[in-house]
Design a protein around this motif. Sequence first.
Motif, PDB file in Angstrom:
ATOM      1  N   ARG A   1       0.724  -1.170  -0.155  1.00 15.02           N
ATOM      2  CA  ARG A   1      -0.025  -0.036   0.008  1.00 15.02           C
ATOM      3  C   ARG A   1       0.835   1.192  -0.297  1.00 15.02           C
ATOM      4  O   ARG A   1       0.524   2.228  -0.659  1.00 15.02           O
ATOM      5  N   LEU A   2       2.113   1.045   0.758  1.00 14.67           N
ATOM      6  CA  LEU A   2       2.847   2.604   0.717  1.00 14.67           C
ATOM      7  C   LEU A   2       3.559   2.545  -0.646  1.00 14.67           C
ATOM      8  O   LEU A   2       3.623   3.724  -1.111  1.00 14.67           O
ATOM      9  N   THR A   3       3.946   1.560  -1.350  1.00 17.46           N
ATOM     10  CA  THR A   3       4.769   1.731  -2.433  1.00 17.46           C
ATOM     11  C   THR A   3       4.132   1.911  -3.585  1.00 17.46           C
ATOM     12  O   THR A   3       4.388   2.095  -4.666  1.00 17.46           O
ATOM     13  N   GLY A   4       2.895   1.281  -3.631  1.00 22.80           N
ATOM     14  CA  GLY A   4       2.115   1.000  -4.823  1.00 22.80           C
ATOM     15  C   GLY A   4       2.685  -0.070  -5.850  1.00 22.80           C
ATOM     16  O   GLY A   4       2.029  -0.171  -6.950  1.00 22.80           O
ATOM     17  N   ALA A   5       3.356  -0.813  -5.121  1.00 22.72           N
ATOM     18  CA  ALA A   5       3.854  -1.865  -5.882  1.00 22.72           C
ATOM     19  C   ALA A   5       3.630  -3.374  -5.458  1.00 22.72           C
ATOM     20  O   ALA A   5       3.826  -3.431  -4.134  1.00 22.72           O
ATOM     21  N   VAL A   6       3.226  -4.451  -6.108  1.00 24.77           N
ATOM     22  CA  VAL A   6       2.937  -5.721  -5.458  1.00 24.77           C
ATOM     23  C   VAL A   6       4.020  -6.631  -6.409  1.00 24.77           C
ATOM     24  O   VAL A   6       3.848  -6.561  -7.665  1.00 24.77           O
ATOM     25  N   ASN A   7       4.978  -7.217  -5.995  1.00 27.27           N
ATOM     26  CA  ASN A   7       5.826  -8.260  -6.476  1.00 27.27           C
ATOM     27  C   ASN A   7       5.503  -9.678  -6.250  1.00 27.27           C
ATOM     28  O   ASN A   7       6.219 -10.787  -6.525  1.00 27.27           O
ATOM     29  N   THR A   8       4.332 -10.057  -5.243  1.00 28.39           N
ATOM     30  CA  THR A   8       4.092 -11.279  -4.902  1.00 28.39           C
ATOM     31  C   THR A   8       2.515 -11.296  -4.900  1.00 28.39           C
ATOM     32  O   THR A   8       1.961 -10.655  -4.176  1.00 28.39           O
ATOM     33  N   LEU A   9       1.899 -12.354  -5.675  1.00 24.83           N
ATOM     34  CA  LEU A   9       0.588 -12.529  -5.375  1.00 24.83           C
ATOM     35  C   LEU A   9       0.229 -14.115  -4.863  1.00 24.83           C
ATOM     36  O   LEU A   9       0.834 -14.867  -5.350  1.00 24.83           O
ATOM     37  N   LEU A  10      -0.581 -13.955  -3.884  1.00 20.28           N
ATOM     38  CA  LEU A  10      -0.864 -15.246  -3.108  1.00 20.28           C
ATOM     39  C   LEU A  10      -2.381 -15.641  -3.647  1.00 20.28           C
ATOM     40  O   LEU A  10      -2.947 -14.669  -3.588  1.00 20.28           O
ATOM     41  N   LEU A  11      -2.496 -16.774  -4.368  1.00 21.74           N
ATOM     42  CA  LEU A  11      -3.903 -16.799  -5.263  1.00 21.74           C
ATOM     43  C   LEU A  11      -4.664 -17.906  -4.377  1.00 21.74           C
ATOM     44  O   LEU A  11      -4.305 -18.887  -4.188  1.00 21.74           O
ATOM     45  N   THR A  12      -5.706 -17.413  -3.904  1.00 18.35           N
ATOM     46  CA  THR A  12      -6.817 -18.211  -3.051  1.00 18.35           C
ATOM     47  C   THR A  12      -7.912 -17.995  -3.689  1.00 18.35           C
ATOM     48  O   THR A  12      -8.456 -17.328  -4.770  1.00 18.35           O
ATOM     49  N   ALA A  13      -9.252 -18.803  -3.200  1.00 14.66           N
ATOM     50  CA  ALA A  13     -10.447 -18.827  -3.907  1.00 14.66           C
ATOM     51  C   ALA A  13     -10.995 -17.737  -4.073  1.00 14.66           C
ATOM     52  O   ALA A  13     -11.928 -17.292  -4.703  1.00 14.66           O
ATOM     53  N   ASP A  14     -10.637 -16.868  -3.047  1.00 10.69           N
ATOM     54  CA  ASP A  14     -11.318 -15.421  -2.923  1.00 10.69           C
ATOM     55  C   ASP A  14     -10.845 -14.442  -3.657  1.00 10.69           C
ATOM     56  O   ASP A  14     -10.925 -13.176  -3.496  1.00 10.69           O
ATOM     57  N   GLY A  15      -9.533 -14.916  -4.210  1.00 12.76           N
ATOM     58  CA  GLY A  15      -8.872 -13.928  -5.268  1.00 12.76           C
ATOM     59  C   GLY A  15      -7.282 -13.445  -4.808  1.00 12.76           C
ATOM     60  O   GLY A  15      -6.893 -14.224  -3.693  1.00 12.76           O
ATOM     61  N   PRO A  16      -6.648 -12.754  -5.555  1.00 13.27           N
ATOM     62  CA  PRO A  16      -5.262 -12.760  -5.480  1.00 13.27           C
ATOM     63  C   PRO A  16      -4.888 -11.574  -4.365  1.00 13.27           C
ATOM     64  O   PRO A  16      -5.929 -10.758  -4.106  1.00 13.27           O
ATOM     65  N   HIS A  17      -3.893 -11.941  -3.314  1.00  6.09           N
ATOM     66  CA  HIS A  17      -3.838 -11.169  -2.214  1.00  6.09           C
ATOM     67  C   HIS A  17      -2.330 -10.641  -2.491  1.00  6.09           C
ATOM     68  O   HIS A  17      -1.427 -11.558  -2.653  1.00  6.09           O
ATOM     69  N   GLY A  18      -1.972  -9.299  -2.585  1.00  8.12           N
ATOM     70  CA  GLY A  18      -0.736  -8.799  -3.013  1.00  8.12           C
ATOM     71  C   GLY A  18       0.147  -8.527  -1.742  1.00  8.12           C
ATOM     72  O   GLY A  18      -0.220  -8.077  -0.700  1.00  8.12           O
TER      73      GLY A  18
ATOM     74  N   ALA B   1       2.649 -20.421   3.973  1.00  9.68           N
ATOM     75  CA  ALA B   1       1.835 -20.081   5.231  1.00  9.68           C
ATOM     76  C   ALA B   1       0.846 -18.869   4.972  1.00  9.68           C
ATOM     77  O   ALA B   1       0.155 -18.542   5.987  1.00  9.68           O
ATOM     78  N   GLY B   2       1.031 -17.843   4.105  1.00  5.55           N
ATOM     79  CA  GLY B   2       0.123 -16.812   4.042  1.00  5.55           C
ATOM     80  C   GLY B   2       0.675 -15.528   4.833  1.00  5.55           C
ATOM     81  O   GLY B   2      -0.008 -14.619   4.802  1.00  5.55           O
ATOM     82  N   ASP B   3       1.758 -15.831   5.272  1.00  2.00           N
ATOM     83  CA  ASP B   3       2.494 -14.540   6.136  1.00  2.00           C
ATOM     84  C   ASP B   3       3.828 -14.252   6.089  1.00  2.00           C
ATOM     85  O   ASP B   3       4.607 -15.256   6.159  1.00  2.00           O
ATOM     86  N   PRO B   4       3.991 -13.002   5.696  1.00  2.00           N
ATOM     87  CA  PRO B   4       5.592 -12.760   5.306  1.00  2.00           C
ATOM     88  C   PRO B   4       6.332 -12.574   6.776  1.00  2.00           C
ATOM     89  O   PRO B   4       7.534 -12.709   6.440  1.00  2.00           O
TER      90      PRO B   4
END
Length: 289
Positions: free
Chosen positions: A93-110, A265-268
């Motif tokens: 959110r701070l940078t406006g940049a996503v370099n990782t997408l976690l793909l789940t049933a409810d959509g991609p998480h950046g 695990a979904g957590d950085p």
Amino acid sequence: MVLGPPGLRVLSSDATRLAVWGDPIAHSRSPQLHAAAYRVLDLEWSYERRRVDMATFPEVLASLDHGWRGLSLTMPLKAAAFAAARTRDGRARLTGAVNTLLLTADGPHGFNTDVPGIVDALGDEGVTSVGTARIVGAGATATSALVALAELGSHHVQIVARRPEAIAELVAMGEEVGVTVAAAAWDEPRLDDVAVTIATLPGGAQVTDAAADALAAHGGFLLDAVYGHWPTALGAAWDRTGRPAASGLGMLLRQALVQVRIFVAGDPDVPLGDEDAVLAAMRDAAMGD
């Protein structure tokens, strides 16, 4: 700061496909790094490399089925991945940049793993706090560098860029993270001594010896985001002046480790089981090329 959306820790066991996308992409070492990590973790996951450009990104992303677990995104796709993400971590959110997408049933998480990649790469070099710093370049990687420097305690950052107008976004971002950002042009760099310089220029960027030497003379430790064209012009200048410098290989390694955490695990911020062994295997893979 809460970085990850809730409810992502348990992922479908049949989602085993991963990839790095970008344009160009043939140079990427991400497949070797990720494959090494998943061998140690005893996970039978595949990790591919695919050339995807801005025009085709939405269509290709929409075509992925339930067998896909996640994506690593490199240039020029970080802004497009940000737009496509259903949720975004704090650094994204701070940078406006996503370099990782976690793909789940409810959509991609950046997520943005470049920021912790820079922080941890500097830590590996003994740099755990920074007062004053300099960023060379004002592109997408510069935004991650600025947030990383803020996390390390930096209070004043000078940006050296060819296009002064490109610095305006970084000035505003600096205000948001509590860092004073000042601009300097290549042809008239008002240089003070700084503890750290982070170079975010492309590998083939043209820098005169005079400009590079001036930056090196006042630049402290250099972390150059480039790893495939080393030494860069700046790396060579730091070498000429006998100052410490590191390529972007450590940054690549460290951001990839955070990506593995997300895909597992979904957590950085939650370390992997036996993370030391995972990191060692990834480092061996990186050094083997």
